[in-house]
Design a protein around this motif. Structure first.
Motif, PDB file in Angstrom:
ATOM      1  N   SER A  35       0.859  -1.182   0.000  1.00  0.00           N
ATOM      2  CA  SER A  35       0.000   0.000   0.000  1.00  0.00           C
ATOM      3  C   SER A  35       0.893   1.229   0.000  1.00  0.00           C
ATOM      4  O   SER A  35       1.914   1.267   0.696  1.00  0.00           O
ATOM      5  CB  SER A  35      -0.921   0.002   1.223  1.00  0.00           C
ATOM      6  OG  SER A  35      -1.807   1.089   1.192  1.00  0.00           O
ATOM      7  N   TRP A  36       0.496   2.260  -0.774  1.00  0.00           N
ATOM      8  CA  TRP A  36       1.318   3.464  -0.967  1.00  0.00           C
ATOM      9  C   TRP A  36       0.570   4.660  -0.396  1.00  0.00           C
ATOM     10  O   TRP A  36      -0.533   4.971  -0.813  1.00  0.00           O
ATOM     11  CB  TRP A  36       1.590   3.672  -2.449  1.00  0.00           C
ATOM     12  CG  TRP A  36       2.808   4.497  -2.760  1.00  0.00           C
ATOM     13  CD1 TRP A  36       3.295   5.544  -2.047  1.00  0.00           C
ATOM     14  CD2 TRP A  36       3.681   4.335  -3.882  1.00  0.00           C
ATOM     15  NE1 TRP A  36       4.415   6.052  -2.641  1.00  0.00           N
ATOM     16  CE2 TRP A  36       4.682   5.335  -3.771  1.00  0.00           C
ATOM     17  CE3 TRP A  36       3.719   3.473  -4.966  1.00  0.00           C
ATOM     18  CZ2 TRP A  36       5.704   5.472  -4.710  1.00  0.00           C
ATOM     19  CZ3 TRP A  36       4.738   3.610  -5.893  1.00  0.00           C
ATOM     20  CH2 TRP A  36       5.719   4.588  -5.767  1.00  0.00           C
ATOM     21  N   SER A  37       1.192   5.369   0.554  1.00  0.00           N
ATOM     22  CA  SER A  37       0.561   6.497   1.220  1.00  0.00           C
ATOM     23  C   SER A  37       0.917   7.807   0.529  1.00  0.00           C
ATOM     24  O   SER A  37       1.921   7.909  -0.187  1.00  0.00           O
ATOM     25  CB  SER A  37       0.993   6.556   2.686  1.00  0.00           C
ATOM     26  OG  SER A  37       0.540   7.737   3.314  1.00  0.00           O
ATOM     27  N   THR A  38       0.097   8.821   0.788  1.00  0.00           N
ATOM     28  CA  THR A  38       0.368  10.148   0.233  1.00  0.00           C
ATOM     29  C   THR A  38       1.592  10.799   0.859  1.00  0.00           C
ATOM     30  O   THR A  38       2.104  11.791   0.336  1.00  0.00           O
ATOM     31  CB  THR A  38      -0.846  11.070   0.442  1.00  0.00           C
ATOM     32  OG1 THR A  38      -1.202  11.084   1.833  1.00  0.00           O
ATOM     33  CG2 THR A  38      -2.036  10.588  -0.377  1.00  0.00           C
ATOM     34  N   VAL A  81       9.776  -0.971  -9.308  1.00  0.00           N
ATOM     35  CA  VAL A  81       9.197   0.357  -9.481  1.00  0.00           C
ATOM     36  C   VAL A  81       9.581   0.903 -10.851  1.00  0.00           C
ATOM     37  O   VAL A  81      10.739   0.782 -11.272  1.00  0.00           O
ATOM     38  CB  VAL A  81       9.676   1.329  -8.374  1.00  0.00           C
ATOM     39  CG1 VAL A  81       9.122   2.732  -8.613  1.00  0.00           C
ATOM     40  CG2 VAL A  81       9.241   0.830  -7.004  1.00  0.00           C
ATOM     41  N   TRP A  82       8.593   1.488 -11.539  1.00  0.00           N
ATOM     42  CA  TRP A  82       8.828   2.211 -12.783  1.00  0.00           C
ATOM     43  C   TRP A  82       8.283   3.620 -12.626  1.00  0.00           C
ATOM     44  O   TRP A  82       7.216   3.828 -12.047  1.00  0.00           O
ATOM     45  CB  TRP A  82       8.147   1.527 -13.963  1.00  0.00           C
ATOM     46  CG  TRP A  82       8.793   0.243 -14.381  1.00  0.00           C
ATOM     47  CD1 TRP A  82       9.739   0.071 -15.345  1.00  0.00           C
ATOM     48  CD2 TRP A  82       8.533  -1.066 -13.853  1.00  0.00           C
ATOM     49  NE1 TRP A  82      10.083  -1.253 -15.457  1.00  0.00           N
ATOM     50  CE2 TRP A  82       9.359  -1.978 -14.549  1.00  0.00           C
ATOM     51  CE3 TRP A  82       7.686  -1.555 -12.854  1.00  0.00           C
ATOM     52  CZ2 TRP A  82       9.360  -3.338 -14.298  1.00  0.00           C
ATOM     53  CZ3 TRP A  82       7.685  -2.909 -12.589  1.00  0.00           C
ATOM     54  CH2 TRP A  82       8.514  -3.783 -13.298  1.00  0.00           C
ATOM     55  N   LYS A 110       2.484   8.986 -10.992  1.00  0.00           N
ATOM     56  CA  LYS A 110       3.687   9.079 -11.815  1.00  0.00           C
ATOM     57  C   LYS A 110       4.580   7.846 -11.701  1.00  0.00           C
ATOM     58  O   LYS A 110       5.541   7.712 -12.460  1.00  0.00           O
ATOM     59  CB  LYS A 110       4.490  10.325 -11.417  1.00  0.00           C
ATOM     60  CG  LYS A 110       3.759  11.631 -11.682  1.00  0.00           C
ATOM     61  CD  LYS A 110       4.598  12.822 -11.260  1.00  0.00           C
ATOM     62  CE  LYS A 110       3.874  14.133 -11.521  1.00  0.00           C
ATOM     63  NZ  LYS A 110       4.663  15.306 -11.103  1.00  0.00           N
ATOM     64  N   GLU A 111       4.293   6.970 -10.746  1.00  0.00           N
ATOM     65  CA  GLU A 111       5.068   5.745 -10.571  1.00  0.00           C
ATOM     66  C   GLU A 111       4.133   4.563 -10.394  1.00  0.00           C
ATOM     67  O   GLU A 111       2.990   4.717  -9.950  1.00  0.00           O
ATOM     68  CB  GLU A 111       6.003   5.865  -9.362  1.00  0.00           C
ATOM     69  CG  GLU A 111       7.084   6.913  -9.499  1.00  0.00           C
ATOM     70  CD  GLU A 111       7.932   7.037  -8.254  1.00  0.00           C
ATOM     71  OE1 GLU A 111       8.998   6.400  -8.188  1.00  0.00           O
ATOM     72  OE2 GLU A 111       7.516   7.764  -7.334  1.00  0.00           O
ATOM     73  N   ILE A 112       4.622   3.391 -10.735  1.00  0.00           N
ATOM     74  CA  ILE A 112       3.879   2.155 -10.505  1.00  0.00           C
ATOM     75  C   ILE A 112       4.784   1.180  -9.773  1.00  0.00           C
ATOM     76  O   ILE A 112       5.999   1.153  -9.984  1.00  0.00           O
ATOM     77  CB  ILE A 112       3.353   1.540 -11.815  1.00  0.00           C
ATOM     78  CG1 ILE A 112       4.486   1.361 -12.835  1.00  0.00           C
ATOM     79  CG2 ILE A 112       2.229   2.378 -12.394  1.00  0.00           C
ATOM     80  CD1 ILE A 112       4.039   0.704 -14.120  1.00  0.00           C
ATOM     81  N   LEU A 113       4.190   0.410  -8.906  1.00  0.00           N
ATOM     82  CA  LEU A 113       4.928  -0.498  -8.032  1.00  0.00           C
ATOM     83  C   LEU A 113       4.356  -1.892  -8.157  1.00  0.00           C
ATOM     84  O   LEU A 113       3.133  -2.077  -8.126  1.00  0.00           O
ATOM     85  CB  LEU A 113       4.842  -0.019  -6.575  1.00  0.00           C
ATOM     86  CG  LEU A 113       5.323  -0.970  -5.485  1.00  0.00           C
ATOM     87  CD1 LEU A 113       6.841  -1.134  -5.546  1.00  0.00           C
ATOM     88  CD2 LEU A 113       4.910  -0.467  -4.107  1.00  0.00           C
ATOM     89  N   TYR A 150       2.528 -10.549  -7.949  1.00  0.00           N
ATOM     90  CA  TYR A 150       1.347 -10.789  -7.115  1.00  0.00           C
ATOM     91  C   TYR A 150       0.448  -9.561  -7.039  1.00  0.00           C
ATOM     92  O   TYR A 150      -0.723  -9.687  -6.704  1.00  0.00           O
ATOM     93  CB  TYR A 150       1.774 -11.178  -5.701  1.00  0.00           C
ATOM     94  CG  TYR A 150       1.910 -12.660  -5.488  1.00  0.00           C
ATOM     95  CD1 TYR A 150       0.790 -13.474  -5.384  1.00  0.00           C
ATOM     96  CD2 TYR A 150       3.156 -13.256  -5.390  1.00  0.00           C
ATOM     97  CE1 TYR A 150       0.916 -14.837  -5.182  1.00  0.00           C
ATOM     98  CE2 TYR A 150       3.300 -14.610  -5.187  1.00  0.00           C
ATOM     99  CZ  TYR A 150       2.175 -15.406  -5.084  1.00  0.00           C
ATOM    100  OH  TYR A 150       2.289 -16.745  -4.893  1.00  0.00           O
ATOM    101  N   GLY A 151       0.982  -8.385  -7.301  1.00  0.00           N
ATOM    102  CA  GLY A 151       0.165  -7.189  -7.188  1.00  0.00           C
ATOM    103  C   GLY A 151       0.862  -5.993  -7.774  1.00  0.00           C
ATOM    104  O   GLY A 151       2.095  -5.976  -7.937  1.00  0.00           O
ATOM    105  N   GLY A 152       0.078  -4.961  -8.125  1.00  0.00           N
ATOM    106  CA  GLY A 152       0.627  -3.720  -8.645  1.00  0.00           C
ATOM    107  C   GLY A 152      -0.267  -2.550  -8.278  1.00  0.00           C
ATOM    108  O   GLY A 152      -1.496  -2.684  -8.266  1.00  0.00           O
ATOM    109  N   ILE A 153       0.343  -1.397  -7.954  1.00  0.00           N
ATOM    110  CA  ILE A 153      -0.423  -0.217  -7.559  1.00  0.00           C
ATOM    111  C   ILE A 153       0.207   1.022  -8.165  1.00  0.00           C
ATOM    112  O   ILE A 153       1.391   1.041  -8.500  1.00  0.00           O
ATOM    113  CB  ILE A 153      -0.492  -0.062  -6.020  1.00  0.00           C
ATOM    114  CG1 ILE A 153       0.917  -0.012  -5.412  1.00  0.00           C
ATOM    115  CG2 ILE A 153      -1.322  -1.154  -5.383  1.00  0.00           C
ATOM    116  CD1 ILE A 153       0.939   0.247  -3.925  1.00  0.00           C
ATOM    117  N   PHE A 154      -0.616   2.083  -8.304  1.00  0.00           N
ATOM    118  CA  PHE A 154      -0.130   3.399  -8.684  1.00  0.00           C
ATOM    119  C   PHE A 154       0.383   4.123  -7.447  1.00  0.00           C
ATOM    120  O   PHE A 154      -0.081   3.903  -6.328  1.00  0.00           O
ATOM    121  CB  PHE A 154      -1.254   4.235  -9.298  1.00  0.00           C
ATOM    122  CG  PHE A 154      -1.561   3.926 -10.740  1.00  0.00           C
ATOM    123  CD1 PHE A 154      -0.725   4.371 -11.752  1.00  0.00           C
ATOM    124  CD2 PHE A 154      -2.699   3.209 -11.076  1.00  0.00           C
ATOM    125  CE1 PHE A 154      -1.018   4.098 -13.080  1.00  0.00           C
ATOM    126  CE2 PHE A 154      -3.000   2.935 -12.398  1.00  0.00           C
ATOM    127  CZ  PHE A 154      -2.150   3.375 -13.419  1.00  0.00           C
TER     128      PHE A 154
END
Length: 768
Positions: free
Chosen positions: A56-59, A403-404, A390-393, A381-385
């Motif tokens: 999970s990616w936080s602000t 990460v891209w 501007k990045e994907i994980l 197994y998973g991917g998120i913005f």
């Protein structure tokens, strides 16, 4: 139990046994240093759990992911640093399966211990604010939904139940308001959204839409209505179409008031469902029989005395993946920015695809495709913005993060970024490069050998990273030792010891990344020039050299200070199998006859700093001391002292041993909760130097500091089975033992699991 055995060596290196490690950034985390400023964390490494909902990616820029039984907080690279894991949160007693950020200062985690923990940042410390108990099985997924005055939470577990929790903005804790039983199935995914209404715009008690899926390959829709101010969910529809397990669900919104639901499955397809409000009551009798139209699924929602109809249709089927699709994630809603209708999917085919809706053709197009190549492992197994899009994980099968970053919005230039990796199974052993401590080699039950080193950049903070993976084996790895900085000796759960020479490419990479001169590592230009350019191993070839001699699986290795001898031992239940074999690193043959002194498995061995003595401890509760003598053309080794369980003063298995820096004393640590220091008496017998130190739990690791304190006392680091790490001073004058300090809780290992974590701490002793 092997996790405790290597803990002492890691702590010794962090104290500077070979050299002072490269200075790490202090500003990376305000929690890095303790209250006295004596401790700072230089490196934290652990792989991501194999669970689709584990990132999970936080602000605030922090990425939370589950690693073993812990939650790891990782900060992605920016202009100042290359990215690092800054903390691990210990609270669960089983594997973490899902994590979810609520705010910048609040986090949820669900695990196989049946609990959901609500973490909150207070005074720069992450603490468990509350525990959500109610499931009787492992937590599999968490869905959250914020609105103006409340936070809604849906949790699913292997107990075939779905719990609905609610917390008002004025409340501190969540309240469970409903439990939905799903029979005997397993809930694989859950998603929540607010139901858009054209006739109930002013009602504060908005209705909710929840989607779930089980192993029956159907998407189940639930409506959350308020009855007497009490929220209750009821199932209204089941959507069919997928031909295998559905792994993820995600709600999004189109350009208008339409609700979009994306579902992905192991059939390699992604389905996008459109949910719209309509005044059509569902009677299609007035329509022509010749009219071709999509199948419509209609459900009704009551708003007081009124009723509104909703139509669910299959909008699109996306089919560019070649293997199971495990996650779908919508492009984040960004204020004051152009709304982009995009969807990110991650698959076991080792690719992630960004899908974008093209208004001109009214079709979904695969706009961007990224991924990895090579290897024998599975994919993602998973991917998120990222929160800004501007990045994907992606989280990989092998425990790594990928990460891209979009470096050019107009041209869609997505480039890979540096990120963290780590072992995804118990770490069993490690060894430091001896001359300067320039890098660290670790082995794990994930069947890999990895090299970790600092990355020193100009105008950026230094940070440790995994820089090489010299061995990917077919057996679980058990032990490792460095004979030279360019040579690794390793042992897996097999009878063979394998030797690897580093290629020229590794030496050049290490020199470039860590700013280390090869000459300072005692790698001569002759060795560099004759080394292979790169590693090329045939498909059935496993090593450059292999040494046979043990009847059972390898358990431990040790090398002498000059790296001329290697001692090895294997698992044993009989005395004839518990032998120690000494190998000559010049000829890779046995240097002397096997040493027979123990009855059961030798758990650890340690050479003295002068190289004349070899100390071994065993499951038989005894220890042995061996002395080396160099003759004209060979090496002689004999057992000079053996303390059986009756004379060793230990009543349980001895896990660890260590020599003092001056070789006057050695310490043994046992499951009987004792640490004993031994020295040689006037009649050359080895006896306890003082009373034993008794601790609160089984001792799995012990190590002497590389030098005495300013007051002339010996410093020992002691690791306990519960995960605690204690520091004691010792001397011959009473009181013999004195507790210096204990590592703060944030640096401890999770006591409920065998550690997957590698942690390097910088210690600065003051006042001792």
């Amino acid at each position: 139990m092997r996790d405790g055995i290597w803990l002492n060596e890691l702590m010794r290196a962090a104290q500077g046994a070979t050299r002072s490690l490269p200075a790490m950034s202090k500003q990376t985390n305000p929690n890095d240093a303790d209250d006295n400023g004596n401790i700072s964390m230089s490196y934290l490494s652990i792989g991501v759990n194999r669970s689709p909902n584990c990132i999970s990616w936080s602000t605030n820029g922090l990425i939370a992911y589950g690693g073993c039984n812990s939650i790891v907080l990782y900060r992605q690279q920016n202009e100042m640093h290359a990215g690092f894991a800054e903390a691990s949160l210990n609270g669960h007693s089983a594997r973490v399966n899902c994590v979810k950020w609520l705010t910048q200062y609040e986090l949820l985690s669900g695990a196989a211990d049946h609990n959901i923990l609500n973490w909150h940042l207070q005074n720069n410390q992450w603490k468990v604010k509350s525990t959500l108990s109610g499931h009787t099985g492992a937590i599999t997924c968490i869905a959250t939904l914020h609105n103006a005055n409340k936070l809604l939470l849906a949790t699913a577990a292997t107990d075939s139940t779905l719990n609905i929790w609610c917390r008002n903005n004025t409340d501190e804790n969540f309240e469970r308001i409903q439990t939905i039983s799903c029979g005997h199935g397993i809930i694989l995914a859950v998603a929540l959204t607010t139901l858009q209404s054209s006739i109930n715009k002013n009602n504060q008690n908005a209705n909710y839409l929840m989607a779930t899926t089980r192993e029956n390959c159907k998407v189940n829709l639930y409506i959350g209505n308020y009855n007497d101010n009490k929220l209750e969910f009821q199932q209204v529809l089941s959507l069919s179409g997928h031909e295998n397990w559905i792994r993820d669900l995600s709600f999004g919104h189109g350009d208008d008031t339409n609700i979009l639901l994306a579902s992905c499955a192991e059939d390699a397809y992604i389905r996008i469902w459109k949910i719209v409000s309509t005044n059509d009551p569902g009677d299609n009798a007035h329509k022509s029989d010749d009219e071709i139209k999509l199948k419509e699924n209609i459900f009704h929602v009551k708003y007081g005395d009124s009723e509104e109809n909703y139509v669910v249709t299959l909008d699109s089927v996306l089919s560019s993946h070649e293997d199971m699709v495990y996650s779908v994630n919508w492009y984040p809603v960004i204020e004051d920015a152009h709304r982009r209708l995009r969807l990110l999917s991650a698959s076991m085919d080792k690719t992630m695809i960004i899908w974008e809706y093209d208004k001109n053709s009214e079709m979904w197009l695969d706009k961007v495709r990224v991924g990895t190549m090579g290897g024998n492992n599975l994919g993602f197994y998973g991917g998120i913005f990222s929160p800004d899009g501007k990045e994907i994980l992606a989280q990989g099968y092998d425990g790594g993060l990928h990460v891209w970053k979009n470096t050019s919005v107009e041209d869609e230039q997505w480039k890979p970024q540096v990120t963290v990796t780590g072992h995804f199974a118990p770490v069993q052993d490690f060894d430091w490069e001896a001359s300067q401590g320039s890098f660290l080699v670790t082995v794990s039950y994930d069947q890999t050998t990895r090299v970790h080193a600092p990355w020193i950049q100009q105008q950026k903070e230094s940070s440790w990273h995994e820089i090489a993976r010299p061995q990917i084996h077919g057996y679980d790895m058990q032990c490792v030792s460095l004979t030279e900085c360019n040579q690794i000796v390793s042992g897996g759960e097999e009878k063979v010891i394998r030797v690897f020479n580093s290629p020229k490419l590794f030496s050049n990479t290490l020199s470039e990344i860590s700013r280390v001169q090869l000459e300072s590592l005692k790698i001569s230009s002759v060795v560099t020039s004759t080394a292979a350019l790169g590693a090329s191993v045939p498909s059935l070839g496993l090593s450059n050299k292999a040494m046979y001699g043990h009847p059972y699986e390898l358990f431990c290795l040790a090398s002498n200070p000059k790296r001329q001898l290697i001692a090895s031992a294997c698992k044993a239940r009989k005395p004839e199998h518990a032998s120690i074999i000494i190998w000559d690193t010049q000829t890779w043959r046995q240097a002397c006859e096997p040493l027979l002194c123990h009855n059961l498995t030798v758990t650890q061995m340690a050479f003295s700093h002068n190289g004349d003595w070899l100390l071994s401890v065993s499951r038989d509760r005894g220890w042995s001391l061996h002395q080396f003598t160099k003759l004209s053309n060979r090496i002689s080794c004999k057992n000079v002292y053996h303390a059986a369980y009756k004379t060793s003063k230990h009543s349980r298995i001895i896990w660890s041993c260590s020599w003092s820096h001056d070789d006057k004393y050695f310490a043994t640590a046992s499951r009987d909760k004792k640490v004993i220091i031994w020295h040689q008496s006037q009649n050359n017998a080895w006896i306890p130097a003082s009373v034993a130190l008794e601790l609160s739990d089984s001792v799995t690791a012990v190590d002497f500091a590389p030098e005495c304190s300013k007051s002339g006392k010996y410093i020992l680091c002691i690791g306990l089975d519960c995960g605690k790490i204690e520091f004691y001073t010792w001397n011959l004058v009473q009181p013999h033992w004195q507790n210096c300090f204990s590592l703060p809780e944030k640096y401890l290992f999770n006591s409920f699991c065998i550690a997957y974590i590698i942690r390097i701490l910088s210690l600065h002793f003051t006042g001792l």
